[in-house]
Design an enzyme around this catalytic site. Structure first.
Site, PDB file in Angstrom:
ATOM      1  CE  LYS A 246      -0.776  -0.057   5.021  1.00  0.00           C
ATOM      2  NZ  LYS A 246      -1.794  -0.125   6.082  1.00  0.00           N
ATOM      3  NE  ARG A 247       6.421   0.483   2.448  1.00  0.00           N
ATOM      4  CZ  ARG A 247       6.291  -0.739   2.952  1.00  0.00           C
ATOM      5  NH1 ARG A 247       5.499  -0.955   3.976  1.00  0.00           N
ATOM      6  NH2 ARG A 247       6.953  -1.750   2.424  1.00  0.00           N
TER       7      ARG A 247
END
Length: 474
Positions: A246-247
């Site tokens: 998700k980064r």
């Protein structure tokens, strides 16, 4: 074990990752192809990572995207006594043992091994405690875990339908924990027991579990269970080949659905991540995916998740659904209404106006505000680069005159476009007509064609906006 049964076993630690969806989809496709059963198991034994409400979200997301399990989900936390009993049975069989090592001792051991550049592993300190020592420590209520006893000097062979035969020497494994000090099982024990009791024929899961496979093989053997078929799926990667996380941006299925990515487009694209149909086709309905899916065509190499490619898939699906007006059209309307609740009565017209320009439905929020409120644009924007103020003014007057006398019943895109063509006369060019009319209607440098906009706005609002533009040119 004759019937094909698979399970998707997420942990309720947050959202459904796109990689998790790929795992669920491959499990689903394999069972549907073989008229088997697709089951859901909630692996919530890691209480420290448990997120309230995540289980309900996972179940809802799977249902929203069209992957509904055949039975009610099984939840591991409701089965703790089963795991505890079996862990104790393994101790009695001398396949496991109590370990009373403190976290401080284990941390010190790990640091020492790292400083000596050794691979950190348990040193079997409690493996050979006497019966008396064990009883004494248990009587004193010392905290313990239960570790599996790795057999000595063995070659453990595991077979995977994607990666083939995997051989590991037992001395390369350490005595891993199967029951934690809080009496919750570790993943290793719970998943082996549950897969056996759920009669899972094929364990289809991510490649990150491949290193754990030898441990699971040993557990199957110690428990005298038949082994299922193992299928480990390649990692999903970012375009830069780093692990998808998700980064790097959106990876939650819930977020994609909320933005107006269509379930069928997401499933179609995700199916092609690590699986190859064997030809050049890219578009598959769910029925076609079921028909064509096979475990033999799963790739070993990591699959690139490319948001641009997903956008392309989704855009194509939106265009096709609008053009065909088939059974998916109403679902598209309903999904768009959720995204634009304040303009739900205009959704069909919005899709007609912008449908060919959308990557995903939430883009309508960015593309449409000027339809409800005309921006305050500079007068100079009305003038085409090859025109001047006088010709622009003349062109808009010609357009206004023709439109004022146009019957409301003929206020259609096709007819309005012909009317604008008629205004191209008396030395006026298309640039003197179409450009200023479009800017007058939208207040923007880039927008749909003037005929498309007028069809959406209706006669009264269209004439009002053109009159405002003429007022700017005085």
């Amino acid at each position: 074990m004759n019937k094909i049964r698979t399970r998707f076993a997420p942990s309720p630690t947050g959202y459904l990752h796109i990689g998790g969806l790929r795992t669920a989809l491959f499990n689903y496709l394999w069972t549907q192809k073989n008229r088997g059963q697709f089951l859901l198991r909630i692996e919530d034994t890691d209480q420290e990572r448990y997120v309230q409400g995540a289980e309900e979200k996972l179940i809802a997301t799977l249902e929203n995207i069209g992957l509904k399990p055949n039975q009610k989900p099984l939840t591991q936390s409701s089965r703790l006594k089963i795991y505890q009993k079996i862990a104790e049975e393994l101790v009695k069989k001398d396949s496991a043992y109590y370990c009373f090592c403190s976290p401080e001792r284990l941390d010190k051991l790990r640091k020492e091994q790292q400083s000596q550049k050794k691979i950190p592993k348990y040193d079997n300190h409690c493996r050979n405690l006497s019966t008396g020592e064990i009883k004494e420590k248990l009587a004193a209520n010392q905290k313990y875990v239960i570790r599996f006893k790795i057999p000595e000097k063995q070659t453990i062979e595991a077979k995977d339908l994607v990666y083939g035969s995997i051989k590991v020497q037992s001395e390369d494994l350490d005595d891993f924990i199967i029951l934690k000090s809080d009496q919750f099982p570790t993943y290793h024990l719970a998943n082996v027991i549950d897969d056996h009791e759920m009669q899972i024929s094929h364990v289809i899961r991510g490649e990150e579990w491949l290193p754990s496979l030898p441990k699971h093989i040993l557990l199957y053997q110690a428990l005298n269970y038949n082994q299922p078929n193992f299928v480990h799926l390649p990692l999903l990667l970012n375009p830069d080949k780093s692990k998808l996380s998700k980064r790097q941006g959106d990876v939650a299925v819930e977020d994609f659905l909320a933005k107006g990515y269509l379930p069928q487009a997401i499933l179609n694209y995700v199916a092609l991540l690590g699986w190859n149909p064997g030809d050049d086709r890219e578009f598959f309905s769910i029925k076609e995916l079921i028909k064509n899916f096979s475990l033999e065509k799963i790739n070993k190499a990591g699959a690139i998740f490319d948001l641009n490619k997903l956008n392309w898939f989704n855009a194509e699906y939106i265009r096709q659904i609008i053009a065909k007006r088939g059974e998916d059209y109403q679902n598209l309307i309903n999904q768009t209404k959720k995204i634009l609740p304040d303009h739900s009565d205009q959704v069909e017209n919005l899709l007609k106006l912008f449908g060919s320009r959308l990557n995903y439905l939430a883009e309508l929020k960015e593309l449409s505000p000027w339809l409800w409120q005309l921006p305050d644009y500079p007068t100079q924007l009305l003038i085409f680069k090859k025109s001047d103020q006088e010709k622009t003014k003349q062109g808009l007057k010609e357009v206004l005159e023709l439109l004022t006398t146009t019957d409301q019943k003929k206020w259609t895109r096709e007819n309005l476009d012909q009317i604008l063509q008629q205004a191209v006369k008396n030395g006026l060019t298309a640039g003197d007509i179409f450009w200023p009319t479009r800017v007058a209607l939208s207040g923007l440098e880039k927008s749909p064609s003037p005929a498309e906009i007028m069809e959406f706005l209706g006669k009264e609002e269209s004439l009002e906006r053109i009159n405002q533009a003429l007022g700017k040119l005085k």
